[in-house]
Design a protein around this motif. Structure first.
Motif, short mmCIF file in Angstrom:
data_model
loop_
_atom_site.label_atom_id
_atom_site.label_comp_id
_atom_site.label_asym_id
_atom_site.label_seq_id
_atom_site.Cartn_x
_atom_site.Cartn_y
_atom_site.Cartn_z
N THR A 50 0.84 -1.19 0.00
CA THR A 50 0.00 0.00 0.00
C THR A 50 0.88 1.25 0.00
OG1 THR A 50 -1.65 -1.21 1.31
CG2 THR A 50 -1.89 1.18 1.19
N TYR A 51 0.53 2.20 -0.83
CA TYR A 51 1.27 3.45 -0.91
C TYR A 51 0.45 4.56 -0.26
CZ TYR A 51 3.91 0.75 -4.28
OH TYR A 51 4.66 -0.23 -4.88
N ILE A 52 1.05 5.22 0.72
CA ILE A 52 0.38 6.28 1.46
C ILE A 52 1.11 7.58 1.20
CG2 ILE A 52 -0.33 7.08 3.75
CD1 ILE A 52 -0.32 4.15 4.65
N SER B 215 -7.72 6.05 -3.15
CA SER B 215 -8.75 6.79 -2.43
C SER B 215 -8.06 7.93 -1.70
CB SER B 215 -9.46 5.87 -1.44
OG SER B 215 -10.46 6.57 -0.71
N TYR B 216 -8.83 8.94 -1.30
CA TYR B 216 -8.21 10.05 -0.59
C TYR B 216 -9.21 10.73 0.33
CZ TYR B 216 -10.56 13.28 -3.81
OH TYR B 216 -11.50 13.98 -4.52
N SER B 217 -8.67 11.49 1.27
CA SER B 217 -9.48 12.30 2.17
C SER B 217 -8.79 13.64 2.37
CB SER B 217 -9.66 11.62 3.53
OG SER B 217 -10.48 10.48 3.43
N VAL C 286 -4.25 7.21 -0.53
CA VAL C 286 -3.72 5.85 -0.43
C VAL C 286 -3.96 5.15 -1.76
CG1 VAL C 286 -4.07 5.69 2.06
CG2 VAL C 286 -5.89 4.95 0.53
N ALA C 287 -3.02 4.31 -2.15
CA ALA C 287 -3.13 3.60 -3.42
C ALA C 287 -2.60 2.18 -3.27
CB ALA C 287 -2.35 4.33 -4.51
N ILE C 288 -3.17 1.27 -4.05
CA ILE C 288 -2.70 -0.11 -4.06
C ILE C 288 -2.79 -0.63 -5.49
CG2 ILE C 288 -4.97 -1.07 -3.49
CD1 ILE C 288 -3.46 -3.28 -1.91
N ASP C 289 -1.86 -1.48 -5.85
CA ASP C 289 -1.88 -2.08 -7.17
C ASP C 289 -3.21 -2.77 -7.41
OD1 ASP C 289 -0.45 -3.30 -9.60
OD2 ASP C 289 -1.14 -5.08 -8.52
N ARG C 290 -3.81 -2.50 -8.56
CA ARG C 290 -5.15 -3.03 -8.87
C ARG C 290 -5.19 -4.56 -8.81
NH1 ARG C 290 -9.13 -1.59 -13.49
NH2 ARG C 290 -7.75 0.16 -13.82
N HIS D 14 -10.27 9.26 7.16
CA HIS D 14 -9.60 7.97 6.96
C HIS D 14 -10.09 7.32 5.67
CE1 HIS D 14 -8.26 7.22 11.40
NE2 HIS D 14 -8.02 8.45 10.99
N PRO D 15 -9.37 7.50 4.57
CA PRO D 15 -9.80 6.89 3.30
C PRO D 15 -9.72 5.36 3.35
CG PRO D 15 -7.59 7.80 3.09
CD PRO D 15 -8.10 8.23 4.43
N THR D 16 -10.66 4.71 2.70
CA THR D 16 -10.67 3.25 2.62
C THR D 16 -11.01 2.86 1.18
OG1 THR D 16 -13.01 3.15 3.23
CG2 THR D 16 -11.40 2.94 5.01
N ILE D 17 -10.79 1.58 0.86
CA ILE D 17 -11.12 1.06 -0.45
C ILE D 17 -12.40 0.24 -0.34
CG2 ILE D 17 -10.32 -0.26 -2.43
CD1 ILE D 17 -8.55 2.12 -1.83
N ASP D 18 -13.40 0.61 -1.12
CA ASP D 18 -14.69 -0.08 -1.08
C ASP D 18 -14.60 -1.38 -1.88
OD1 ASP D 18 -17.29 -0.92 -1.13
OD2 ASP D 18 -18.12 0.93 -1.96
N PRO D 19 -14.86 -2.54 -1.25
CA PRO D 19 -14.78 -3.81 -2.00
C PRO D 19 -15.82 -3.93 -3.10
CG PRO D 19 -15.73 -4.17 0.18
CD PRO D 19 -15.23 -2.76 0.16
#
Length: 464
Positions: free
Chosen positions: A84-86, A121-123, A137-141, A336-341
């Motif tokens: 995860t990249y922050i 995602s971001y906040s 925050v970013a993550i490889d797809r 707090h940004p999160t990734i929606d499944p």
């Protein structure tokens, strides 16, 4: 999600912690908790290597939780921090409608995923006339999809993909009046996260941790790995065996040196003082570590303590508990940004994946880029239809005018000519083994919104 029990799930390369919380955000109650060790080759650097063993371990762990077993739903999962990249940054004042493009450009310039796509995602942490502080925050797809599909396949209902550093922040008792550094010493990596009263301001990964200390004992003391692990826990930095303790201390020095570098960088950039350091993670329990870190870092150093009252939370469970806290209150949604499944991820052709991004801004909702491809697909289908009709006409002509032995090669040559006039790449085939040809069609079309859309269509044409 409020009113339901929430499960926090933390999976690292060597361990799994799971905690179920009930009650409310102000008065959470532990309903169940369990921890298990993972063998080698199941999860490596945050990637699933043996999904069957991982699924079996999870099912057994959920069933063995105390004081009661844990159900497989309402799960908040911490995305592996190693993948995860922050990124936090300050942008000049701007309108909200321009924020998406601004964040996108910033991530393209900073996230080291040059030849692949990623989900982000971001906040907004703070918005003033002097500028806007943004946490992205970013993550490889592909990594995200692997974890998402794993949970779906084995019927674990994940409602939120969360960020581990933010989970620690939620569950730690820290003084938010001053900038605080949280050092999470895991097995393979040590995460350095610095928070102020607005939230996460800096995140830095040290690629040295508990396994590095163990391996140093193996190399220097010429002992087996199991014995080295035992000696590490038994002796720490203050054991009676001076050779063992000295080896551990030297390895800890290497870790603390990089922790100090991260803190110094933050203080130089922010012009803020870090006045306390909190250690968490299994390796943080090494005997003598806190006292030694005080001496090296020259600041106040403590072990982390959970916000959850009523039952002592072991240090190893702090992150999983923080993940569960995310689901008990909506107050964390803002910062707090999160990734929606449930985000829809459009398919992207391999040759078009350079810097392809799926955005999930917490304040704007998900962007479905698949909708932009509809005009392109219609045009491609039209081209294929025209090519098919032309091929049928030429095929009949070839049947009438050519000997039977030459029909097969003639059909392929004519099909190549037709498709190449449409800008289609035809894959070479061997005369004596191929009974069908696969054609990769790539079209680039400018839409009415001036967006460039690339799409790939694979068709199969049978040769009788």
């Amino acid at each position: 999600m409020m009113g339901k029990s929430i499960v926090g799930l933390d999976i690292s390369d060597h361990t799994i912690e799971v905690v179920e919380l009930g009650g409310s955000a102000t008065s959470p109650k532990i309903l169940g908790m369990a921890r298990a060790h993972l063998g080698d080759g199941i999860v490596e650097y945050g990637m699933i290597k043996d999904e069957k063993k991982l699924a079996d371990t999870l099912k057994k762990l959920f069933a063995a939780a105390k004081p009661k077993k844990i159900d497989h739903n309402n799960i908040v999962f911490g995305l592996p921090e190693s993948l995860t990249y922050i990124h936090t940054f300050r942008a000049d004042s701007h309108s909200a409608k321009n924020r998406e493009q601004l964040v996108r450009q910033e991530l393209v310039a900073t996230v080291p995923l040059d030849e692949t796509s990623f989900v982000y995602s971001y906040s907004v942490l703070k918005d003033t006339k002097d500028g806007v502080d943004i946490l992205a925050v970013a993550i490889d797809r592909e990594t995200f999809v692997v974890w998402k599909n794993f949970f779906k396949k084995y019927k674990f209902e994940v409602e939120i993909f969360d960020i581990e550093s933010l989970a620690l922040f939620r569950n730690l008792e820290i003084d938010l009046k001053k900038d605080t550094c949280v050092v999470d010493v895991g097995d393979k990596t040590t995460r350095v996260s610095i928070f102020d009263k607005t939230g996460l301001k800096f995140n830095y990964t040290v690629h040295l941790a508990g396994d590095h200390i163990t391996q140093s004992l193996v190399d220097k003391q010429k002992i087996k790995k199991d014995k080295a692990e035992t000696e590490k826990i038994k002796s720490g930095l203050v054991g009676k065996n001076k050779k063992i303790s000295d080896t551990i201390t030297k390895s800890v020095d290497e870790i603390l040196l990089q922790v100090q570098e991260g803190i110094n960088f933050y203080m130089e950039q922010s012009q803020q003082e870090v006045s306390q350091v909190v250690f968490v993670g299994g390796t943080a329990k090494l005997k003598g570590l806190v006292e030694y870190a005080k001496h090296v870092l020259k600041t106040d150093v403590t072990l982390g303590h959970s916000r959850v009252r009523g039952k002592s939370i072991p240090l190893e469970y702090i992150e999983a508990t923080g993940l569960a806290l995310r689901g008990l209150s909506k107050k964390w949604d803002k910062h707090h940004p999160t990734i929606d499944p449930k985000i829809r991820l459009p398919k992207v052709a391999k040759q078009n994946r350079k810097k392809d991004i799926t955005q999930i801004p917490s304040e704007l909702g998900a962007v479905d880029t698949a909708k932009k491809n509809k005009p392109t697909l219609l045009i491609i289908l039209l081209i294929i239809s025209v090519a098919a009709l032309a091929w049928a006409f030429l095929y009949r002509s070839a049947q009438d005018n050519k000997p039977k032995d030459d029909v097969y090669l003639a059909e392929l040559e004519e099909l190549d000519v037709i498709l190449e006039t449409k800008g289609v790449e035809v894959i070479d085939i061997e005369e004596d083994v191929v009974t069908s040809t696969e054609i990769m069609t790539t079209s680039t079309i400018s839409t009415s919104t001036n967006d460039v859309v690339s799409s790939t269509l694979v068709t199969s044409t049978s040769i009788n």
